[in-house]
Design an enzyme around this catalytic site. Structure first.
Site, PDB file in Angstrom:
ATOM      1  N   ARG A 126       2.012  -6.351   0.493  1.00  0.00           N
ATOM      2  CA  ARG A 126       1.085  -7.316   1.103  1.00  0.00           C
ATOM      3  C   ARG A 126      -0.068  -7.532   0.134  1.00  0.00           C
ATOM      4  NH1 ARG A 126      -1.605  -4.846   5.552  1.00  0.00           N
ATOM      5  NH2 ARG A 126      -3.408  -4.904   4.203  1.00  0.00           N
ATOM      6  N   GLU A 145      -6.649  -6.760  -3.282  1.00  0.00           N
ATOM      7  CA  GLU A 145      -5.711  -5.768  -3.814  1.00  0.00           C
ATOM      8  C   GLU A 145      -4.317  -6.138  -3.366  1.00  0.00           C
ATOM      9  OE1 GLU A 145      -5.323  -1.940  -2.045  1.00  0.00           O
ATOM     10  OE2 GLU A 145      -5.713  -2.662  -0.025  1.00  0.00           O
ATOM     11  N   ASN A 147      -0.923  -4.171  -1.754  1.00  0.00           N
ATOM     12  CA  ASN A 147      -0.447  -2.915  -1.171  1.00  0.00           C
ATOM     13  C   ASN A 147       1.048  -2.836  -1.389  1.00  0.00           C
ATOM     14  OD1 ASN A 147      -2.990  -2.135   0.496  1.00  0.00           O
ATOM     15  ND2 ASN A 147      -2.625  -4.294   0.951  1.00  0.00           N
ATOM     16  N   SER A 152       0.921  -2.566   6.292  1.00  0.00           N
ATOM     17  CA  SER A 152       1.123  -2.516   7.743  1.00  0.00           C
ATOM     18  C   SER A 152       0.638  -3.777   8.456  1.00  0.00           C
ATOM     19  CB  SER A 152       0.434  -1.286   8.310  1.00  0.00           C
ATOM     20  OG  SER A 152      -0.940  -1.347   8.067  1.00  0.00           O
ATOM     21  N   LYS A 306      -5.147   0.717  -8.096  1.00  0.00           N
ATOM     22  CA  LYS A 306      -6.253  -0.161  -8.478  1.00  0.00           C
ATOM     23  C   LYS A 306      -6.426  -0.192  -9.991  1.00  0.00           C
ATOM     24  CE  LYS A 306      -7.772  -0.261  -3.933  1.00  0.00           C
ATOM     25  NZ  LYS A 306      -6.917   0.459  -2.990  1.00  0.00           N
ATOM     26  N   LYS A 365     -14.381   1.354  -7.030  1.00  0.00           N
ATOM     27  CA  LYS A 365     -13.156   1.740  -6.308  1.00  0.00           C
ATOM     28  C   LYS A 365     -12.444   2.923  -6.952  1.00  0.00           C
ATOM     29  CE  LYS A 365     -11.990  -2.806  -4.484  1.00  0.00           C
ATOM     30  NZ  LYS A 365     -10.840  -3.640  -4.099  1.00  0.00           N
ATOM     31  N   GLU A 369      -6.061   4.515  -1.032  1.00  0.00           N
ATOM     32  CA  GLU A 369      -5.619   3.468  -0.108  1.00  0.00           C
ATOM     33  C   GLU A 369      -6.077   3.834   1.295  1.00  0.00           C
ATOM     34  OE1 GLU A 369      -3.982   0.797  -1.171  1.00  0.00           O
ATOM     35  OE2 GLU A 369      -3.902   1.589  -3.205  1.00  0.00           O
ATOM     36  N   GLY A 370      -6.073   2.852   2.169  1.00  0.00           N
ATOM     37  CA  GLY A 370      -6.281   3.150   3.584  1.00  0.00           C
ATOM     38  C   GLY A 370      -7.667   2.837   4.098  1.00  0.00           C
ATOM     39  N   ARG A 451      -7.205 -10.498   8.980  1.00  0.00           N
ATOM     40  CA  ARG A 451      -8.070  -9.476   9.586  1.00  0.00           C
ATOM     41  C   ARG A 451      -9.504  -9.931   9.438  1.00  0.00           C
ATOM     42  NH1 ARG A 451      -6.493  -4.528   6.044  1.00  0.00           N
ATOM     43  NH2 ARG A 451      -6.434  -6.219   4.539  1.00  0.00           N
TER      44      ARG A 451
HETATM   45  P1  ADP Z   1      -7.931  -0.011   0.466  1.00  0.00           P
HETATM   46  O1  ADP Z   1      -6.768   0.370  -0.380  1.00  0.00           O
HETATM   47  O2  ADP Z   1      -8.726   1.142   0.934  1.00  0.00           O
HETATM   48  O3  ADP Z   1      -7.537  -0.969   1.551  1.00  0.00           O
HETATM   49  P2  ADP Z   1      -9.331  -2.275  -0.695  1.00  0.00           P
HETATM   50  O4  ADP Z   1      -9.422  -2.578  -2.119  1.00  0.00           O
HETATM   51  O5  ADP Z   1      -8.462  -3.168   0.108  1.00  0.00           O
HETATM   52  O6  ADP Z   1      -8.886  -0.761  -0.563  1.00  0.00           O
HETATM   53  O7  ADP Z   1     -10.783  -2.263  -0.087  1.00  0.00           O
HETATM   54  C1  ADP Z   1     -11.019  -1.963   1.280  1.00  0.00           C
HETATM   55  C2  ADP Z   1     -11.883  -3.030   1.902  1.00  0.00           C
HETATM   56  O8  ADP Z   1     -13.099  -3.171   1.184  1.00  0.00           O
HETATM   57  C3  ADP Z   1     -11.245  -4.411   1.892  1.00  0.00           C
HETATM   58  O9  ADP Z   1     -10.437  -4.595   3.025  1.00  0.00           O
HETATM   59  C4  ADP Z   1     -12.485  -5.308   1.891  1.00  0.00           C
HETATM   60  O10 ADP Z   1     -12.978  -5.439   3.205  1.00  0.00           O
HETATM   61  C5  ADP Z   1     -13.493  -4.512   1.083  1.00  0.00           C
HETATM   62  N1  ADP Z   1     -13.446  -4.907  -0.339  1.00  0.00           N
HETATM   63  C6  ADP Z   1     -12.642  -4.408  -1.294  1.00  0.00           C
HETATM   64  N2  ADP Z   1     -12.846  -5.003  -2.471  1.00  0.00           N
HETATM   65  C7  ADP Z   1     -13.787  -5.924  -2.281  1.00  0.00           C
HETATM   66  C8  ADP Z   1     -14.434  -6.885  -3.125  1.00  0.00           C
HETATM   67  N3  ADP Z   1     -14.114  -6.991  -4.412  1.00  0.00           N
HETATM   68  N4  ADP Z   1     -15.355  -7.682  -2.569  1.00  0.00           N
HETATM   69  C9  ADP Z   1     -15.693  -7.590  -1.267  1.00  0.00           C
HETATM   70  N5  ADP Z   1     -15.125  -6.696  -0.426  1.00  0.00           N
HETATM   71  C10 ADP Z   1     -14.180  -5.873  -0.910  1.00  0.00           C
HETATM   72 MG    MG Z   2      -6.994  -2.911   1.410  1.00  0.00          MG
END
Ligand code: ADP
Ligand code: MG
Length: 475
Positions: A126, A145, A147, A152, A306, A365, A369-370, A451
């Site tokens: 996803r 990102e 996944n 899910s 990442k 970051k 994940e999660g 979401r």
């Molecule tokens: P995870 O693997 O924990 O889901 P993500 O990279 O998806 O990691 O980051 C988790 C959440 O943080 C995302 O769902 C988003 O809400 C926020 N986020 C992540 N990266 C960014 C970004 N570059 N700008 C704004 N919000 C972000």
């Molecule tokens: Mg995410």
């Protein structure tokens, strides 16, 4: 993006009545989660998964763009997973300081050394995006990102369109109700698993779904299991612990669980350090060594880190991985936000200096994940100050912070009253591909997930208790 539900969001009494109707419809449709108190059982009490009362407006053009680039992302992930040199180079500094990635990489190396027994490969991923608000006010699709393991909410997202249609129909907005897109990721994901199962080629073999006993999101998983059973493909749910007790390989490295042959292993677990005991790592290795189709195989899980995402944004990387595919490369690159390596050296020093000067423009970051792992604002500054002279910083990446234009919607959560708040959304597109040897036999998208969360939360998804399920209302 102005909301067209503006006046509706002001009438508190109407919102409460609508919320009651929406919640009952969500329960009736199976938009369900097990509760925090009873995560191991569906027996006494389950509740609805949190969702927005109204669908949120999403520009058609961005939806189309996200769908159009999904097959390119499938190709890219698959190419990365087959490129041992790229993975090794990209992750070399990360695995020195990040134990979890190092453990995954260890398994990857062991499997490579022994020789990969698996011949059919299945990707269910996803790709997630936010809508960056440009200086001129126009929105742009930017990837957050991708996944590649346990992506899910495809199951529950297949059931939410009817809930939002219901809400709009109650309001006599029947034309608007028909504009809500149909969505069936559970079917699309199941078709990918079914294809992999078929190519594995053993009529009595099963699908093994790896999950924990404490699993709040079981109904999401069941939606896919049900689609498979409807195609006469049987699924068994087991924990890593069960695999270490009752899983085995025969001399051809066929995988057996409780004496039954396994064609496909579908991971809905195994993406966070806390999910692995020593015994679970052993179980993961056993699964990876087998010739069963793993979804994902260990290389594809690594392709979703990442650090890989950040390296892919480097000049020339896409060209190297997808030779001769300039159109795909242009589509992919258009969705990339700024991504910066924190490896020791000048480039990393400069990225850190910029983030310390303008913290609100960046996200830090780790390889996790999660949800709930990223650092923003003052926390990010403190972490960068602590990390900047240590090679530990290589286990993180820095990313440009995406700033979408907030809008109002009403969030519904079990146990809380309906809350009208300023929100932002994240759009996910499900991708499915199957490869047999060198031949790609399936490459498609399989629906979407929207979401939405209140703007006060920087991080986090639905499972992390921050975002709620939504549907795009195309405009
Ligand atoms: P995870 O693997 O924990 O889901 P993500 O990279 O998806 O990691 O980051 C988790 C959440 O943080 C995302 O769902 C988003 O809400 C926020 N986020 C992540 N990266 C960014 C970004 N570059 N700008 C704004 N919000 C972000
Ligand atoms: Mg995410």
């Amino acid at each position: 993006m102005a909301t067209s539900w503006g006046s509706l969001l002001q009438d508190e009494q109407q919102l409460e009545e609508l919320a009651r109707q929406a919640v009952d419809r969500a329960l009736a449709e199976g938009v369900l989660l097990r509760t925090k108190q009873e995560p191991s059982s569906s027996d006494q009490v389950v509740s609805y998964a949190p969702f927005t009362l109204f669908p949120s407006l999403v520009p058609c053009a961005l939806l189309e763009q996200a769908y159009a680039v999904q097959m390119d992302f499938n190709l890219l992930v698959d190419a990365v997973s087959q490129n041992a040199v790229f993975l090794e180079q990209t992750l070399s500094s990360t695995i020195k300081r990040d134990n979890f990635t190092a453990k995954l990489f260890d398994i990857y190396k062991q499997v490579l050394k022994e020789g990969i027994a698996q011949t059919v490969f299945l990707g269910l991923n996803r790709s997630d995006y936010m809508f960056q608000s440009n200086a001129d006010g126009s929105p742009a699709l930017k990837q957050i990102e991708i996944n590649t393991i346990s992506a899910s909410f495809g199951g529950l997202a297949s059931r939410t369109p009817d809930v939002h249609r219901h809400v709009l129909n109650v309001l006599n907005k029947t034309t608007e109700a028909t504009k809500i897109l149909s969505n069936n990721p559970s079917k699309g994901l199941a078709l990918g698993i079914a294809k992999a199962w078929e190519l594995y080629g053993s009529a009595n073999a099963l699908v093994l779904l790896i999950a924990q006993e404490k699993e709040r999101n079981i109904f999401d998983q069941r939606a896919i299991e049900n689609e498979l059973l409807a195609r006469n493909i049987h699924v068994i749910r087991r924990r890593f612990e069960d695999v270490s007790e009752k899983g085995s390989l025969d001399q051809d490295r066929k995988l057996f669980m409780d004496g039954q042959e396994v064609a496909v292993v579908y991971f809905r677990d195994g993406y966070m350090p806390s999910q692995y005991s020593l015994q679970n790592w052993e179980a993961r290795l056993l699964l990876e060594r087998s010739c069963a189709v793993k979804c994902p195989d260990i290389a594809t899980q690594l392709a979703g880190t990442k650090k890989v995402q950040q390296e892919l944004s480097r000049v020339g990387m896409l060209e190297m991985l997808l030779p001769g595919q300039s159109e795909a490369i242009a589509r992919l690159r258009a969705t990339f936000a700024g991504l910066y390596s924190l490896d020791m050296g000048e480039e990393g020093d400069q990225a850190i200096a910029e983030a310390l000067t303008a913290p609100s423009r960046f996200v830090l970051k780790p390889q996790r994940e999660g949800g709930g792992n990223n650092l923003y604002g003052e926390e990010m500054v403190q972490a960068l100050e602590r990390l900047k002279d240590s090679d530990e910083r290589a286990s993180y990446i820095l990313m440009e912070k995406i700033e979408p234009e907030p809008f109002r919607n009403c969030l519904l959560r079990p146990g809380s009253s309906a809350r009208v708040v300023q929100c932002i959304s994240e759009l996910g597109i499900f991708g499915v591909y199957v490869r047999q040897g060198k031949t790609l036999v399936m490459n498609t998208h399989a629906g979407h997930l929207l979401r939405t969360k209140a703007i006060e939360h920087a991080d986090g998804g639905v499972a992390a208790g921050v975002a709620v399920l939504d549907n795009p209302y195309p405009v």
